[in-house]
Design an enzyme around this catalytic site. Structure first.
Site, PDB file in Angstrom:
ATOM      1  N   SER A  74       0.832  -1.195   0.000  1.00  0.00           N
ATOM      2  CA  SER A  74       0.000   0.000   0.000  1.00  0.00           C
ATOM      3  C   SER A  74       0.878   1.261   0.000  1.00  0.00           C
ATOM      4  CB  SER A  74      -0.967  -0.039   1.179  1.00  0.00           C
ATOM      5  OG  SER A  74      -2.007   0.892   1.020  1.00  0.00           O
ATOM      6  N   ASP A 218      -5.822  -3.719  -2.683  1.00  0.00           N
ATOM      7  CA  ASP A 218      -4.822  -3.432  -1.644  1.00  0.00           C
ATOM      8  C   ASP A 218      -4.230  -4.703  -1.035  1.00  0.00           C
ATOM      9  OD1 ASP A 218      -3.443  -2.542   0.652  1.00  0.00           O
ATOM     10  OD2 ASP A 218      -4.746  -0.812   0.826  1.00  0.00           O
TER      11      ASP A 218
END
Length: 757
Positions: A74, A218
């Site tokens: 991320s 993600d």
């Protein structure tokens, strides 16, 4: 067994002793490489909190510690990838502080990127519902992230030819999640921009990213702290920086969204326990960041400072490790900035995929790029923005495939916006009252490469607008426009002392045809003709009354500039609209009477002859720091050879342009003065008191010429002052202004909520 932060010291001491026993002093340097442990660095995800990693990287640079492998998830994948490419920690900090994060995490382009012809309608509705084949269309996430993608592409330009991430200055891997299977996906090759974007695609917030035949989101869902990945790359000692607090506590799970979000991260919670045990130097920053959310991009400076404080705490550890490694294997001077030279590229060919409704010729011609041309990153970025600004496309990405000798094939992938949108907005204005605004926008209606819309304001002062715009020309810089407009507004005639005289309804309609040429996204000029209809209908007539209707033709030329940086409360840029027209072929049905007795128009000096018209509107904003700006306004309305009294005069007063021929001026309501010749200037100081709340003191003066029926001085002056308060909301600007005019001598209040029609 959990290895603590000092476990690496015992390894180093053992290795040092072993090297002394096995190799005589003269051979130690020669064989030191055989025993030097590899150092891995892992940066966790955490949204905005991930910017605290920068402070850890600065401490590593200061200590002269060389990293051999780098992994991230991320936000950790973005910070980590930049460091792996060769950016120094100081450079990454400068980038993080410079970026306007709010503009990156939005589904809307910044106003400066929007095509000139789209700016007026852009981002002025509360709700926009896309339709595909007659049905509402929902995306896999809210934010497509064009601005984010372009910024990542700019930063990754120095490694555009490296498709294997192990070829970076520091070998790099990042983590994503296969949304179909829930499996960990380790990204170590391909397009680094796409990989970073996939690693941070928070489910239901960002749209999923397609790589190959997989849709990725993600990586924090499955592996937010990829220490294990660093070990698998070959790291003997792993430094792990963690900004994520893990699963939320029960009292923090308040809304259904909180619970759904929690469910999505159970798998990562299990993976984190394993990763923590494998981490040799664990750096927990999450406790210091408890007061910040993953979306706290408005607190970038504070978050970076927290990371820098933690970095200073860890500096002795990093320095000791660096010195120990150098004792095993002496190396040359440490270089923090390791970024390779970023050369321009020569495009061998350009290929576009993903087009369904729009034509490839339109895309390529709007792009303004040619095969065999040599381009910089900024030129490619501007080309993509030029196409994206037409609002035909939701997301445009590109890959540069090396073909040797500095040549690259440019592969562009476009995701189109739905052709149809239904939009809704609310507005309240002191003049027009409350309005519900409905809009239907359709692209490629009947003819490709076109945009059409119809807007209706449902109100006691109704309005309607329709427009059709078709791109033309080899570069698609020309545009052909058709339009129609209608407004029905209640106004008041005023006496010379600005006291109320006579309420009336003013109806205006036009049908317009024009040709435009755009100079980039901020400037355009052109010409056209419009048929205009004007009607005055007084409610009662104790004094002089103007009643009836007229229609006319107006052939005009125009020039416009719009370089404002944002739609609501801009802080810099220039807005300019100039229109000069010739009015002719009038068919007047206007009658003038005094106390019910008709006046002879000729004897009163009223004639509906041909005349010329000039209208200029200008706004210029100068930033004063990051919280305030100066606004300078200039308005000019001038009729030449004009003898029609109030029929096509300029309406002075008000805070916004809401009616035809309006010249805004602080201190007056709309129409307190109607004159054939007006020049007005205003200045205001716009100050953001707290986030999205503004204070705006304003002052203005105007000079206007007498009307045909006015036998007084040739020119008169107006002056006004005001203090306004504004709020930037989802509805649009919400403003209340207390104002005063020297000529009326009255304190007045003006309110506007939302975007005007």
């Amino acid at each position: 067994m959990n290895q603590g932060p000092l476990s690496y010291f015992s390894r180093l001491i053992f290795l040092l002793i072993l090297s002394q026993l096995i190799f005589p002093p003269g051979l130690q340097a020669q064989h030191a490489g055989a025993v030097r442990p590899k150092i891995g660095l892992t940066l966790s995800g955490g949204g905005a909190k991930g910017l605290a990693h920068i402070g850890i990287l600065e401490a590593i640079d200061s200590a002269g510690l060389r990293i051999d492998y780098l992994t991230g998830t991320s936000m950790g994948s973005i910070v980590g990838a930049l460091y792996a490419m060769g950016y120094s920690a100081d450079s990454i900090e400068a980038v993080a502080r410079r970026i306007d994060w709010n503009s990156l995490f939005t589904n809307q382009p910044v106003l400066t990127d929007v095509s000139y012809e789209e700016k007026n309608e852009y981002n002025k509705y509360i709700i926009e519902i896309p339709f595909e084949y007659g049905k509402p269309k929902l995306a896999s996430g809210v934010i497509s992230g064009e601005a984010l993608w372009l910024e990542l592409a700019r930063l990754s330009w120095p490694v555009k030819d490296k498709k294997d991430f192990s070829q970076f200055n520091i070998p790099f891997k990042c983590i994503a999640t296969d949304v179909a299977t829930g499996q960990i996906v380790t990204l170590d090759s391909g397009e680094i921009v796409t990989s970073m974007r996939a690693s941070m695609a928070i489910p239901s917030i960002f749209t999923a990213v397609k790589i190959g035949d997989r849709k990725l989101v993600d990586g924090g869902v499955v592996r937010n702290f990829p220490v294990i990945t660093a070990k698998e790359m070959g790291a003997d000692i792993v430094i792990g920086s963690n900004v994520s607090g893990g699963l939320r506590k029960a009292d923090q799970l308040v809304t259904p969204f909180d619970i759904l979000y929690q469910l999505g991260f159970y798998k990562d919670a299990i993976d984190f326990e394993k990763a923590r045990k494998e981490c040799d130097i664990y750096i927990p920053i999450h406790k210091e960041l408890e007061n910040y959310s993953a979306a706290a991009f408005g607190s970038v400076d504070s978050i970076i400072e927290i990371g820098k404080r933690k970095g200073r705490e860890m500096y002795p550890v990093f320095k000791h490790l660096a010195d120990s490694l150098n004792a095993l294997q002496p190396e040359g001077p440490f270089v923090a900035n390791r970024l390779p030279f970023a050369a321009d590229v020569e495009l061998s060919s350009i290929h576009v995929s993903g087009l369904v409704h729009s034509e490839e010729n339109f895309f390529l011609q709007r792009l303004h790029l040619k095969p065999d041309g040599c381009y910089s990153n900024s030129q490619l970025r501007e080309a993509i923005r030029r196409v994206y600004g037409t609002r035909f496309y939701k997301l445009i990405t590109y890959n540069l495939q090396p073909e040797g000798y500095g040549k690259f094939r440019m592969d562009i992938t476009a995701e189109e916006n739905p052709l149809t949108y239904v939009k809704f907005a609310l507005n309240y204005n002191t003049l027009t009252g409350a309005s519900a605004i409905l809009n239907l926008t359709q692209r490629n209606f009947i003819i490709p490469n076109s945009r059409s819309f119809v807007s209706v304001a449902i109100s006691e002062n109704p309005r309607l607008a329709a427009e059709y715009f078709k791109y033309l020309g080899r570069s698609r810089s020309f545009g052909f426009g058709l339009g129609a407009h209608y407004e029905n507004t209640g106004l008041t005639f005023y006496n010379e002392d600005l006291s109320k005289l006579q309420p009336f309804r003013n109806k205006y309609a036009n049908v317009d045809i024009n040709l435009q040429y755009s100079l980039g996204s901020t400037m355009a000029f052109g010409a056209g003709s419009r048929w205009e209809y004007i009607k005055y209908k007084p409610q009662f007539s104790p004094f002089v009354e103007v009643r009836g209707s007229t229609n006319q033709l107006n052939t005009y030329a125009f020039f416009g500039i719009n370089s404002l940086n944002q739609k609501v409360y801009p802080t810099k840029g220039f807005l300019l609209n100039i229109e000069g027209g010739y009015i002719y072929n009038q068919h007047s049905g206007i009658n003038v009477s005094n106390d019910g007795v008709p006046l002879n128009l000729d004897s009163a000096g009223i004639r509906f002859n041909d005349y010329q018209r000039l209208l200029v509107t200008a706004k210029y904003y100068i930033p004063l720091g990051h919280k305030s700006a100066l606004e300078f306004d200039g308005n000019l309305g001038w009729n030449f050879n004009y003898h029609e009294s109030v029929v096509s005069g300029f309406v002075v007063g008000g805070m916004n342009n809401v009616i035809r021929n309006q010249i805004p001026l602080i201190g007056l309501f709309e129409g307190e003065v109607i004159s054939p010749k007006v020049a007005a200037v205003q200045t205001a100081w716009q100050y953001e008191v707290i986030k999205n709340i503004y204070a705006m003191p304003r002052i203005g003066v105007a000079l206007y010429g007498r009307d045909v029926l006015d036998k007084g001085d040739k020119y008169k002056m107006l002056s006004g002052y005001g203090l306004g308060a504004g709020y930037s909301s989802r509805l649009g600007p919400i403003e209340a202004t207390m104002m005063y005019s020297d000529q009326s001598g009255k304190l007045k209040f003006y309110v506007n909520m939302g975007f005007n029609f």
